[in-house]
Write an enzyme that holds these catalytic residues in place. Structure first.
Site, PDB file in Angstrom:
ATOM      1  N   ASP A 337      20.250  69.779  50.131  1.00  0.00           N
ATOM      2  CA  ASP A 337      20.261  71.151  50.629  1.00  0.00           C
ATOM      3  C   ASP A 337      19.378  71.201  51.853  1.00  0.00           C
ATOM      4  OD1 ASP A 337      21.748  72.346  48.675  1.00  0.00           O
ATOM      5  OD2 ASP A 337      20.036  72.621  47.346  1.00  0.00           O
ATOM      6  N   ASP A 646      20.009  74.005  43.555  1.00  0.00           N
ATOM      7  CA  ASP A 646      19.055  74.938  42.962  1.00  0.00           C
ATOM      8  C   ASP A 646      19.728  76.061  42.184  1.00  0.00           C
ATOM      9  OD1 ASP A 646      20.102  76.125  45.194  1.00  0.00           O
ATOM     10  OD2 ASP A 646      18.226  76.143  46.333  1.00  0.00           O
ATOM     11  N   ASP A 650      25.383  75.272  41.063  1.00  0.00           N
ATOM     12  CA  ASP A 650      25.245  73.880  41.481  1.00  0.00           C
ATOM     13  C   ASP A 650      25.321  72.934  40.284  1.00  0.00           C
ATOM     14  OD1 ASP A 650      24.956  74.393  44.159  1.00  0.00           O
ATOM     15  OD2 ASP A 650      22.780  74.567  44.073  1.00  0.00           O
TER      16      ASP A 650
HETATM   17  P1  ATP Z   1      20.879  75.687  51.697  1.00  0.00           P
HETATM   18  O1  ATP Z   1      22.169  75.329  51.043  1.00  0.00           O
HETATM   19  O2  ATP Z   1      20.560  74.887  52.877  1.00  0.00           O
HETATM   20  O3  ATP Z   1      19.744  75.802  50.739  1.00  0.00           O
HETATM   21  P2  ATP Z   1      21.134  78.282  51.386  1.00  0.00           P
HETATM   22  O4  ATP Z   1      21.632  77.937  50.036  1.00  0.00           O
HETATM   23  O5  ATP Z   1      19.807  78.930  51.512  1.00  0.00           O
HETATM   24  O6  ATP Z   1      21.158  77.090  52.293  1.00  0.00           O
HETATM   25  P3  ATP Z   1      22.517  80.536  51.274  1.00  0.00           P
HETATM   26  O7  ATP Z   1      21.327  81.038  50.573  1.00  0.00           O
HETATM   27  O8  ATP Z   1      23.786  80.346  50.534  1.00  0.00           O
HETATM   28  O9  ATP Z   1      22.193  79.214  51.989  1.00  0.00           O
HETATM   29  O10 ATP Z   1      22.736  81.479  52.499  1.00  0.00           O
HETATM   30  C1  ATP Z   1      23.942  81.490  53.184  1.00  0.00           C
HETATM   31  C2  ATP Z   1      23.939  82.639  54.159  1.00  0.00           C
HETATM   32  O11 ATP Z   1      23.809  83.850  53.447  1.00  0.00           O
HETATM   33  C3  ATP Z   1      22.784  82.626  55.140  1.00  0.00           C
HETATM   34  O12 ATP Z   1      23.129  81.937  56.305  1.00  0.00           O
HETATM   35  C4  ATP Z   1      22.541  84.094  55.414  1.00  0.00           C
HETATM   36  O13 ATP Z   1      23.375  84.522  56.469  1.00  0.00           O
HETATM   37  C5  ATP Z   1      22.969  84.767  54.133  1.00  0.00           C
HETATM   38  N1  ATP Z   1      21.822  85.092  53.290  1.00  0.00           N
HETATM   39  C6  ATP Z   1      20.894  84.248  52.807  1.00  0.00           C
HETATM   40  N2  ATP Z   1      19.999  84.875  52.050  1.00  0.00           N
HETATM   41  C7  ATP Z   1      20.344  86.165  52.033  1.00  0.00           C
HETATM   42  C8  ATP Z   1      19.822  87.353  51.411  1.00  0.00           C
HETATM   43  N3  ATP Z   1      18.763  87.311  50.638  1.00  0.00           N
HETATM   44  N4  ATP Z   1      20.448  88.521  51.634  1.00  0.00           N
HETATM   45  C9  ATP Z   1      21.525  88.551  52.410  1.00  0.00           C
HETATM   46  N5  ATP Z   1      22.080  87.509  52.994  1.00  0.00           N
HETATM   47  C10 ATP Z   1      21.513  86.320  52.832  1.00  0.00           C
END
Ligand code: ATP
Length: 912
Positions: A337, A646, A650
């Site tokens: 990730d 996480d 997953d």
């Molecule tokens: P990684 O896989 O690298 O850990 P991630 O799992 O953090 O990334 P996500 O959390 O799925 O990625 O986030 C994907 C998208 O969703 C982000 O690019 C953002 O635009 C949006 N996002 C992330 N967190 C939030 C939130 N708390 N509220 C609203 N939108 C969010």
């Protein structure tokens, strides 16, 4: 009113009571939770929320079981025979050997068991509760009946709970009911006679929240919970064996058989052909079998693995399934990730884009220190209603809170949201006042699948709004207008300019910023619930926010180290393709290659994905199902895959990967449950380190076997050769047993403590199908065994021919074997590298220590009168000792020369 005593709690049909009634009976309330003093009282009364540990085998039984072993039976039988013949000394030595063997086995097994136990208890379980009006994270074993618990998808239910409120709640109750499909849950009471699986209003300890969120009150803890009653605890104890251990156990059985036959042959040749006395030959056969059969091998292997696992734990990597240790050493691809693992997970909003301006934000971290610039000129938020409105929505549509503590500002909640709170504080907003003015009525929490979060608010003047923040492409699709703020004041809505926003979003992404879009929609004041259908359109876009999450400096180094070790690192992220590529470039992942998005993955069938997956290192906008497909595609190419994760979704990918790795801090319990390893610091560098340790552990296993086999073999060979050639026996049976006692079970254990070699991460990964016992192994074992036998036998014969007494010659032969083993232990520290360096000789302090101990024992054997009486040994002169040492040195030199030749051969082959 009295709180029901713990036994009554079992009989209360909590599922049939209304939520209000349950709260009343438990004397708690869902807005403040229990007061701290009350928690302490209840904890004293009900005890900690823990299940008793499974019963362990008592020590006496473990000791007794050491005697339950064919070899011991043979030795005991032999002791009886020798006693019948009145060979008291032999009887004594045999019984001594039996007892010492049993004690060593007992200690080794105990050590292996306690090392494994220590590992099992490393992952503590936490729960979010409401106590004294505040949300806090507490250890799950501190929960008491009446506690108010907050749960979200992926959490493990920490105690039996009566649900108070639920949103899209589903629970996986397989541990309890065996039902593998998650079941729906809500707060409505059910019939009193409903079966466990039908009690929709309850959540049970040990089950997992598969989706949604919930608030519940604890009704039963520890042994009073349903899990405590059926006690499935035994099923949770992990198997403490691994493919390698099984391979070794099987190998030792074969070896034992082979040695048994060899010993029989020796006996037959001695008695029938060389006319040796059957009683002597019998005693010798028993001694040989006892020394050559590696009965301690599996225990020592377990210790080696457990030591490695402990070292990993000291470096924040906790192994949940022992086999993962071996697999780690063979990993060829790591899929990681991005957020939090490769990056710091400390977001800071650096840019706000509104319909009219691009505003840069200064300052870093969560501290609300910094300001705003337009075109390099400082501005205040008060002059910019556009900025204010974005900041307001960012603060309201948010679950994070910041605290100003002695160690600076700290965050509770999601870093993406924490950054927005900081932004709002920089813009001068007051969170408490804002929440009071516009209380939240309902919410759709953020999930990686839908990539947005929405909240419904009512103000006190009869207005209702839905606020949303999320990935720009999602939010833009919900919008048909944008808010503009002309210089003179009031905001007006204008048609959405798609291109402007797309360009602005791409521009942020190319600067490695995570982009969120912020939008708002007015709804009728009667609306009190939020549905997905409400999100389908009619929103007005307020602006975009770009947040920076810098790469972890140590991750950059770890990625480079993994790549040098032939391990490909792939990044899988939910972020935008451009953001992902820009961060990937900073980390050295996927340089100069395009990123593949989740949408593109969906267009590919399995065969096409299998082809593409090799050449792409950055996967963006990917969701958990994509992770699963990527693991499968990589595995079908023969790769050994480590995958991090996480979220609750997953879990399938983590289970499928060869090594599933969950995040200890930000990971859900569901992910941890599915993973073979947990990183307690969520850091990629820790994973890199674990691969290094995994390789080191595998090396140590090989080193131990490479040490043990030739030393055991050498001894047997000496006796066999002497019998076959009709020579005087260079070792008596008692002396063979002595060598076994003083060397085989003690010396080799030091190798379990070997640190990983410097160059483990400069070698390519071990081929997964590689056999532990390769051609090199067979050659090395044979060579060293023959050298040892030849040196010891040679010395014995030479001494005899020079007129030495048989006792002296034998004492020298025994000492030579022991000394050679000590020297060879040094050789065995490195399989191919030279040990002729300070590090090589002293790098593992346990090695010189065990050698010193062994030397003391051997000095006792030679010079103590009572030892001489038991073993038939005699004093040796300085000259005699020097010849013995020379033999040891000769074996040491030969082994080093062989390694040098092997290295040259490898280098030449690599050159060609
Ligand atoms: P990684 O896989 O690298 O850990 P991630 O799992 O953090 O990334 P996500 O959390 O799925 O990625 O986030 C994907 C998208 O969703 C982000 O690019 C953002 O635009 C949006 N996002 C992330 N967190 C939030 C939130 N708390 N509220 C609203 N939108 C969010």
């Amino acid at each position: 009113m009295h709180l029901p005593p713990s036994t009554d709690a079992r009989d209360t049909p909590w599922h049939a009571l209304s939520a209000g009634e349950a709260l009343q009976r438990l004397q708690t309330d869902d807005r403040h939770g229990l007061a701290h003093a009350e928690v302490a009282r209840r904890l004293a009364r009900f005890g900690p929320n823990r299940l008793p540990a499974p019963p362990r085998r008592p020590a006496w039984l473990r000791l007794l079981q050491q005697f339950h072993n064919v070899l011991i039976y043979v030795m005991l039988a032999a002791a009886t025979v020798t006693a019948a013949l009145a060979h008291w000394i032999d009887t004594g030595v045999l019984l001594g050997a039996v007892i010492v063997n049993a004690i060593i086995g007992f200690l080794q097994e105990g050590k292996a068991e306690s090392a494994l136990d220590a590992i099992r208890h490393m992952l503590s379980h936490q729960a979010t509760v409401l106590r004294g009006g505040e949300r806090q994270l507490v250890a799950a074993d501190q929960l008491v009946p009446g506690d108010i618990v907050i749960l979200a998808s992926g959490d493990k239910v920490p105690a039996d709970l009566r649900i108070l409120t639920a949103r899209s709640l589903r629970a996986d109750e397989a541990v309890l009911t065996g039902e593998s499909v998650p079941c729906d849950k809500d707060e409505a009471a059910v019939a009193a006679d409903a079966a466990l699986g039908d009690r929709r209003s309850m959540l049970y300890s040990g089950t997992l929240v598969a989706a949604g969120t919930a608030l519940g009150t604890v009704v039963a803890t520890g042994t009073n919970s349903e899990l405590g009653r059926i006690s499935t605890l035994l099923a949770q104890v992990q198997a403490s064996t691994t493919p390698l251990l099984r391979q070794i156990a099987q190998f030792s059985r074969w070896l034992a058989l082979a040695i048994g036959l060899f010993v029989l042959a020796t006996f037959a040749i001695g008695v029938l052909w060389r006319a040796q006395a059957p009683a002597d030959m019998f005693m010798m056969a028993v001694a040989l079998a006892a020394s050559a059969i590696p009965e301690g091998l599996p225990a020592i292997m377990t210790i080696t693995l457990a030591m490695g696992v402990r070292r990993m734990a000291q470096h924040n990597a906790i192994i949940r399934h022992l086999p993962a240790v071996e697999t780690l050493g063979a990993v060829t691809v790591i899929c990681s990730d991005k957020t939090g693992t490769l990056t710091c997970n400390e977001m800071t909003v650096q840019r706000v884009v509104t319909a009219d301006h691009v505003i840069e934000v200064t300052g870093s971290g969560y501290a609300p220190q910094g300001g705003f610039l337009i075109g390099g000129v400082p501005i205040t938020a008060q002059e910019h209603p556009a900025l204010q409105s974005v900041a307001q929505v960012a603060l309201l549509c948010n679950d994070a809170t910041l605290h100003d503590g002695p160690q600076g500002w700290s965050l509770t909640g999601d870093p993406t949201e924490g950054a927005l709170v900081t932004l709002a504080l920089k813009a001068g907003l007051d969170a408490t006042a804002l929440h009071a003015r516009q209380p939240r009525i309902d919410a759709i929490p953020f999930e990686s699948e839908h990539r947005f979060m929405a909240t419904l608010h009512h103000d006190h003047a009869g207005h209702a709004v839905i606020l949303v923040k999320g990935a720009p492409e999602r939010v833009l699709d919900m919008c048909n207008a944008q808010r503009q703020w002309p210089a003179d004041g009031a905001g007006t809505d204008a048609p959405l300019q798609h291109d402007y926003w797309r360009r602005a979003a791409n521009d942020c992404a190319a600067r490695a910023l995570r982009v969120l879009a912020i939008a708002i929609k007015r709804v009728p004041a009667q609306q009190h619930a939020l549905q997905f259908a409400d999100m389908e359109g009619g929103f007005t876009l307020l602006g975009l926010l770009g947040s920076m999450d810098p790469p972890r400096p140590e991750a950059v180094a770890a990625v480079a180290e993994c790549q040098a070790a032939g391990v490909r690192v792939k990044m899988i992220t939910g972020d935008h393709g451009e953001t992902a590529r820009a961060i990937g470039a900073q980390l050295g992942i996927g340089l100069g290659r395009p990123a593949l998005t989740g949408a593109e993955i969906e267009l590919l069938d399995d065969a096409a994905l299998r082809d593409v997956v090799a050449s792409v290192d950055v996967f963006a906008r990917a969701s958990p199902e994509h992770k699963l497909r990527l693991v499968q595609a990589l595995q079908s190419r023969g790769e050994v895959v480590a995958m991090t994760g996480d979220g609750v979704n997953d879990a399938p990918a983590l289970k499928r990967a060869d090594v599933g790795v969950a995040m200890g801090r930000n990971g859900t319990e569901a992910a941890k449950d599915a993973a073979a390893m947990v990183l307690t610091d969520d850091n990629f560098a820790t994973l890199g380190h674990a691969v290094r340790e995994g390789r080191g552990i595998y090396d140590n296993v090989r080193k131990f076997i490479l040490f043990m086999l030739p030393t055991n073999g050498g001894e047997a060979l000496i006796v066999f050769a002497a019998i076959a050639f009709g020579l005087l026996l260079p070792l008596t049976a008692a002396q063979v047993l002595w060598i076994n006692l003083v060397t085989s079970s003690t010396l080799g254990v030091a190798l379990a403590f070997e640190p990983a070699e410097d160059d483990v991460m400069r070698r390519p990964p071990r081929p997964p199908q590689e056999k532990l016992l390769s051609g090199l192994f067979a050659w090395r074992v044979l060579m060293v065994a023959v050298c040892m036998a030849a040196a010891s036998l040679g010395l014995f014969l030479w001494e005899l021919s020079n007129g030495a007494a048989i006792e002296t010659a034998r004492t020298m032969a025994v000492s030579a074997v022991v000394v050679m083993e000590m020297f060879y232990l040094l050789n065995s520290r490195h399989i191919e590298r030279s040990v002729l360096s300070r590090e090589g000789l002293l790098g593992n302090p346990k090695v010189p220590l065990t050698i010193a101990l062994c030397a003391l024992l051997q000095l006792g054997f030679v010079h103590l009168p009572w030892m001489q009486a038991v073993f038939g040994s005699t004093d040796l002169s300085v000259q005699e000792w020097s010849r013995v040492l020379l033999a040891g040195l000769a074996v040491f030199t030969l082994a080093e020369l062989e390694k040098a030749a092997l290295r040259r051969w490898r280098a030449r082959r690599a050159h060609r």
